[in-house]
Design a protein around this motif. Sequence first.
Motif, PDB file in Angstrom:
ATOM      1  N   SER A 171       0.835  -1.203   0.000  1.00 15.07           N
ATOM      2  CA  SER A 171       0.000   0.000   0.000  1.00 15.07           C
ATOM      3  C   SER A 171       0.874   1.260   0.000  1.00 15.07           C
ATOM      4  N   GLU A 172       0.262   2.386  -0.367  1.00 15.54           N
ATOM      5  CA  GLU A 172       0.972   3.676  -0.316  1.00 15.54           C
ATOM      6  C   GLU A 172       1.379   3.996   1.118  1.00 15.54           C
ATOM      7  N   ARG A 173       0.514   3.652   2.051  1.00 17.22           N
ATOM      8  CA  ARG A 173       0.815   3.898   3.460  1.00 17.22           C
ATOM      9  C   ARG A 173       2.070   3.127   3.879  1.00 17.22           C
ATOM     10  N   THR A 174       2.218   1.903   3.397  1.00 14.40           N
ATOM     11  CA  THR A 174       3.404   1.102   3.702  1.00 14.40           C
ATOM     12  C   THR A 174       4.642   1.749   3.092  1.00 14.40           C
ATOM     13  N   VAL A 175       4.520   2.246   1.867  1.00 14.95           N
ATOM     14  CA  VAL A 175       5.637   2.947   1.224  1.00 14.95           C
ATOM     15  C   VAL A 175       6.024   4.155   2.066  1.00 14.95           C
ATOM     16  N   SER A 176       5.046   4.881   2.565  1.00 13.32           N
ATOM     17  CA  SER A 176       5.311   6.043   3.412  1.00 13.32           C
ATOM     18  C   SER A 176       6.076   5.628   4.668  1.00 13.32           C
ATOM     19  N   ARG A 177       5.670   4.517   5.280  1.00 13.50           N
ATOM     20  CA  ARG A 177       6.383   4.025   6.474  1.00 13.50           C
ATOM     21  C   ARG A 177       7.817   3.628   6.117  1.00 13.50           C
ATOM     22  N   TYR A 178       7.981   2.955   4.960  1.00 11.87           N
ATOM     23  CA  TYR A 178       9.321   2.567   4.510  1.00 11.87           C
ATOM     24  C   TYR A 178      10.212   3.799   4.333  1.00 11.87           C
ATOM     25  N   MET A 179       9.653   4.822   3.713  1.00 13.91           N
ATOM     26  CA  MET A 179      10.432   6.042   3.468  1.00 13.91           C
ATOM     27  C   MET A 179      10.803   6.717   4.787  1.00 13.91           C
ATOM     28  N   THR A 180       9.878   6.751   5.718  1.00 14.31           N
ATOM     29  CA  THR A 180      10.162   7.336   7.027  1.00 14.31           C
ATOM     30  C   THR A 180      11.287   6.568   7.708  1.00 14.31           C
ATOM     31  N   GLN A 181      11.222   5.252   7.626  1.00 17.86           N
ATOM     32  CA  GLN A 181      12.246   4.400   8.235  1.00 17.86           C
ATOM     33  C   GLN A 181      13.614   4.654   7.593  1.00 17.86           C
ATOM     34  N   ALA A 182      13.655   4.719   6.264  1.00 18.80           N
ATOM     35  CA  ALA A 182      14.926   4.920   5.564  1.00 18.80           C
ATOM     36  C   ALA A 182      15.487   6.314   5.842  1.00 18.80           C
ATOM     37  N   LEU A 183      14.637   7.320   5.790  1.00 12.99           N
ATOM     38  CA  LEU A 183      15.105   8.683   6.048  1.00 12.99           C
ATOM     39  C   LEU A 183      15.588   8.850   7.485  1.00 12.99           C
ATOM     40  N   ARG A 184      14.897   8.207   8.421  1.00 17.59           N
ATOM     41  CA  ARG A 184      15.317   8.256   9.829  1.00 17.59           C
ATOM     42  C   ARG A 184      16.704   7.621   9.958  1.00 17.59           C
ATOM     43  N   GLN A 185      16.900   6.506   9.283  1.00 18.82           N
ATOM     44  CA  GLN A 185      18.196   5.818   9.344  1.00 18.82           C
ATOM     45  C   GLN A 185      19.311   6.693   8.754  1.00 18.82           C
ATOM     46  N   CYS A 186      19.019   7.376   7.645  1.00 21.26           N
ATOM     47  CA  CYS A 186      20.002   8.293   7.054  1.00 21.26           C
ATOM     48  C   CYS A 186      20.319   9.436   8.023  1.00 21.26           C
TER      49      CYS A 186
END
Length: 164
Positions: A144-159
């Motif tokens: 889902s788009e919501r899952t993509v949003s969570r993935y992006m938040t996770q990746a950006l937080r890690q960066c």
Amino acid sequence: MSTTSKLGFFFSDHHRWLLLHIRRQLRNRADAEDTAAETFCQLLTARVDPANLERPRAFLSTVARRLIYDRYRRQRLEQAYLERLALLPEEVAPSPENRLLLLEALTHIDRALSDLPQVVKQAFLYSQLDGLSYVEIARRLDVSERTVSRYMTQALRQCWLSEL
């Protein structure tokens, strides 16, 4: 005996063995020497007391294997980057200096994302490198788009955390 002295003896006891072990895998003396040195640096950074290691060569071998894997992963990333650059028209291709800066940034991002699940990394790269929208990423990853949003938040937080 001080930790520094212990590490000195540990280094002298195991360096030659580790170098030969790594060299068999890499088949390149310079890369093997770099990896062996980095392995001992990791030992220092982790503040491991060599006296507490039951199987020191197994420990060193594991650390070296991870470093070798990271080296190959960075080489594959660099090769993929250079292949994509070769497809660009000459007038928009970055200068050699900018290529190096971009490659260093990619390596940094790769390290920052290395502990994340593969699907999170894919979503991030689709967004940042391919310029895909969350809708397109969701379609490609079958989420889902919501899952993509969570993935992006996770990746950006890690960066962001890797910058700290």
